[in-house]
Design a protein around this motif. Sequence first.
Motif, mmCIF file in Angstrom:
data_model
loop_
_atom_site.group_PDB
_atom_site.id
_atom_site.type_symbol
_atom_site.label_atom_id
_atom_site.label_comp_id
_atom_site.label_asym_id
_atom_site.label_seq_id
_atom_site.Cartn_x
_atom_site.Cartn_y
_atom_site.Cartn_z
ATOM 1 N N SER A 2 -8.267 -26.009 7.737
ATOM 2 C CA SER A 2 -9.496 -25.666 8.579
ATOM 3 C C SER A 2 -9.542 -26.559 9.835
ATOM 4 C CB SER A 2 -10.814 -25.988 7.528
ATOM 5 O OG SER A 2 -11.856 -25.815 8.167
ATOM 6 N N THR A 3 -10.130 -25.574 10.834
ATOM 7 C CA THR A 3 -10.326 -26.240 12.136
ATOM 8 C C THR A 3 -11.809 -26.221 12.415
ATOM 9 O OG1 THR A 3 -9.725 -24.420 13.289
ATOM 10 C CG2 THR A 3 -7.914 -25.978 12.676
ATOM 11 N N PHE A 4 -12.035 -26.573 13.632
ATOM 12 C CA PHE A 4 -13.460 -26.297 14.412
ATOM 13 C C PHE A 4 -14.476 -27.451 13.884
ATOM 14 C CE2 PHE A 4 -11.246 -22.297 13.628
ATOM 15 C CZ PHE A 4 -11.113 -21.784 14.856
ATOM 16 N N ASP A 5 -14.660 -27.647 12.538
ATOM 17 C CA ASP A 5 -15.779 -28.504 11.993
ATOM 18 C C ASP A 5 -15.151 -29.221 10.857
ATOM 19 O OD1 ASP A 5 -18.141 -27.689 13.375
ATOM 20 O OD2 ASP A 5 -17.691 -25.874 12.621
ATOM 21 N N ALA A 6 -15.989 -30.512 10.569
ATOM 22 C CA ALA A 6 -15.510 -31.064 9.290
ATOM 23 C C ALA A 6 -15.890 -30.364 8.077
ATOM 24 C CB ALA A 6 -16.202 -32.572 9.481
ATOM 25 N N ILE A 7 -15.200 -30.337 7.182
ATOM 26 C CA ILE A 7 -15.422 -29.495 6.026
ATOM 27 C C ILE A 7 -16.005 -30.037 4.745
ATOM 28 C CG2 ILE A 7 -13.121 -29.679 4.900
ATOM 29 C CD1 ILE A 7 -13.388 -26.789 4.095
ATOM 30 N N TYR A 19 -15.385 -20.938 3.442
ATOM 31 C CA TYR A 19 -14.895 -21.860 2.259
ATOM 32 C C TYR A 19 -15.809 -22.000 1.320
ATOM 33 C CZ TYR A 19 -9.657 -22.418 3.831
ATOM 34 O OH TYR A 19 -8.717 -22.472 4.407
ATOM 35 N N LEU A 20 -16.920 -22.260 1.717
ATOM 36 C CA LEU A 20 -18.155 -22.540 0.938
ATOM 37 C C LEU A 20 -18.377 -21.397 -0.171
ATOM 38 C CD1 LEU A 20 -20.651 -24.578 2.872
ATOM 39 C CD2 LEU A 20 -19.909 -25.286 0.715
ATOM 40 N N HIS A 21 -18.421 -20.131 0.684
ATOM 41 C CA HIS A 21 -18.596 -18.930 0.166
ATOM 42 C C HIS A 21 -17.457 -18.553 -0.757
ATOM 43 C CE1 HIS A 21 -22.301 -17.356 2.271
ATOM 44 N NE2 HIS A 21 -22.154 -18.295 3.034
ATOM 45 N N TRP A 22 -16.406 -19.136 -0.521
ATOM 46 C CA TRP A 22 -15.272 -18.491 -1.469
ATOM 47 C C TRP A 22 -14.981 -19.291 -2.456
ATOM 48 C CZ3 TRP A 22 -10.822 -17.686 3.086
ATOM 49 C CH2 TRP A 22 -11.347 -16.657 3.911
ATOM 50 N N GLU A 23 -15.716 -20.474 -2.664
ATOM 51 C CA GLU A 23 -15.620 -21.250 -3.939
ATOM 52 C C GLU A 23 -15.749 -20.428 -5.042
ATOM 53 O OE1 GLU A 23 -18.171 -24.515 -3.826
ATOM 54 O OE2 GLU A 23 -17.532 -25.434 -1.960
ATOM 55 N N GLU A 24 -16.516 -19.446 -5.321
ATOM 56 C CA GLU A 24 -16.561 -18.837 -6.420
ATOM 57 C C GLU A 24 -15.181 -18.111 -6.752
ATOM 58 O OE1 GLU A 24 -18.698 -14.434 -6.142
ATOM 59 O OE2 GLU A 24 -19.749 -15.859 -4.482
ATOM 60 N N LEU A 25 -14.290 -17.742 -5.840
ATOM 61 C CA LEU A 25 -13.123 -17.119 -6.057
ATOM 62 C C LEU A 25 -12.162 -18.304 -6.872
ATOM 63 C CD1 LEU A 25 -12.234 -15.623 -2.930
ATOM 64 C CD2 LEU A 25 -13.213 -14.576 -4.921
ATOM 65 N N ALA A 26 -12.295 -19.436 -6.692
ATOM 66 C CA ALA A 26 -11.595 -20.577 -7.299
ATOM 67 C C ALA A 26 -11.790 -20.605 -8.755
ATOM 68 C CB ALA A 26 -12.132 -21.974 -6.958
ATOM 69 N N GLY A 27 -12.655 -19.872 -9.484
ATOM 70 C CA GLY A 27 -12.785 -20.128 -11.060
ATOM 71 C C GLY A 27 -11.966 -18.919 -11.780
ATOM 72 N N ILE A 28 -11.521 -17.884 -11.014
ATOM 73 C CA ILE A 28 -10.793 -16.805 -11.398
ATOM 74 C C ILE A 28 -9.293 -16.947 -12.074
ATOM 75 C CG2 ILE A 28 -10.194 -14.384 -11.180
ATOM 76 C CD1 ILE A 28 -11.997 -14.432 -8.632
ATOM 77 N N PRO A 29 -9.134 -16.857 -13.248
ATOM 78 C CA PRO A 29 -7.559 -17.380 -13.772
ATOM 79 C C PRO A 29 -6.660 -16.538 -13.052
ATOM 80 C CG PRO A 29 -9.178 -16.816 -15.567
ATOM 81 C CD PRO A 29 -9.877 -16.393 -14.158
#
Length: 536
Positions: free
Chosen positions: A299-304, A277-287
């Motif tokens: 999300s599982t496994f670790d605290a995000i 998700y850290l890497h995918w943050e850049e997709l959040a700015g796409i209209p």
Amino acid sequence: MPLPDDLPKPGKLFTLGLITQQAAKKHPDSLFYLDRPFDLAPELGLRPTYAQVAELVEDTAARLYAAGVRPGDTVAVFKSHNADILFLACAIGRVGAVPAMFAPFLEWPTVVKMAARLRPDHFVTDPAVLERAGDHFEELRGHAPSVVLAHGDAAGLPSLAGTVPGEAPPYPDIPHDAPALITHTSGTTGVPKLVAAARRGTQLPIDTQARMAKLLRYRETFAMCISFVHARTYAALATALQLGIGIAPLADADVDSVREVLSECRPGCVEAHPNMYLHWEELAGIPDGPFARVRIFMSTFDAIHPRSIRTLLGASRRRSPLFIQTYGQTETGPVTMRIYTRRNIRKADGRCVGFVFPGMTRARIRPRPQDKGTRNGYIQAKSSGVALTYVGQQELYDERCEGGWWNLQDIGHRSRWGCVHLLDREFDQTDSLESLLAAEDSLIEALPELTEAVFVRVGETVRPVVCTRRDRPLDRAAWRAAVAHLPELPEPVHIAWAQMPHTATWKVKRNMLAAGLADGSIRALDGVLDGVLDRR
């Protein structure tokens, strides 16, 4: 191979070998959205239907049976990274054998050590994986009497592709308390441990997710980019199949590939590992981008990191999107859960991993001598999802399981409200910082360009190591402002993401990172190491 007419009705408990067939009977035309064709059946293309995948599972099961796999056998799987790993496991379960899933990114010396503990009846691999085996393949043959290729040809080994399928194997009848699936831990501190889950143990996350889907009336496409060899993935797959919805099991976490697939299937729910998700943050700015229609992030496994949650929720155009975080381990399944909204994420504590599932899981804090005078201690859990054993390491399993309470070897506390707070892995703790994870949260929050920030011990020093989005230069002035509230630290080591050693679930292997920094095999991008320019 066509689906049989006399398919057993779904029981109360998850049956790995029948989930695709049962789903295909009800929803034959529902689609899988793939980012690469199956190695087992490339002719199915990128958009196979439930019916086609169920027939693939039946055909593969018949070939495994013809190759000598029998009910009760243990079958190790170590093949190239692709979503068909999921359905190879289903085919093994269809025979009534127990699939033991090895992450495709493991090194061969590690695989040989794990195979020595497992002693599988059969070992399934493929040509690409064998290419990097070297002399370790002969070592493996000492622990696995039967080695079979999932597809292709190599080393004169029998291949399922060339095996003539006979009659369909009998339907599996696995006792509730018998092993149904073997996966392994991340291996962040050494050789991964093989975790055997009972059929009843695999049911907990399925029941939890099915109840939530019913409550939310969820019927949209589900996209997941999580390790194909992790027990969590099979629970997610089983739940989605029951709903009959579109499923996008992504093999490639690269942002451009993710954007392409999600822009087509427009999922209502997305699940990925926290670091993805850290890497995918850049997709959040796409209209009207790939997350615009997402109603639920998971999300599982670790605290995000809270920054990721806030960014993703902001990318959705839905009125009230949710971010659902669960905390647990391979050995326990989910233990706690926390739900975030756009409102409560504003003041969220990234170390809070939520509350137990009422009537399903329990948690407690077991103080250690060094925690005297604090509320901290080991986080321990009890649930039906606790694994049966560590295969080949029963003594270690017994050390971790105390009167039915499983020691997660995480350090944390419970608040006065009853929620669990995770501070650190026991192995990562340091005297200089109360919580490395909290410090990492603060850096990620303060520096939007970071896609990773970890603290590791190099000798007697705790070093910050960072990665930036697409490996862009680190703003050193911004860094100094971000760490002003922390104890004095050495200069950060800025490395390329490709050099960051991580597990199949994208957890950083801190011990390997520290070793690489110490011996020079991991180099700083800008030459800054130990506070000075490294001119080697």
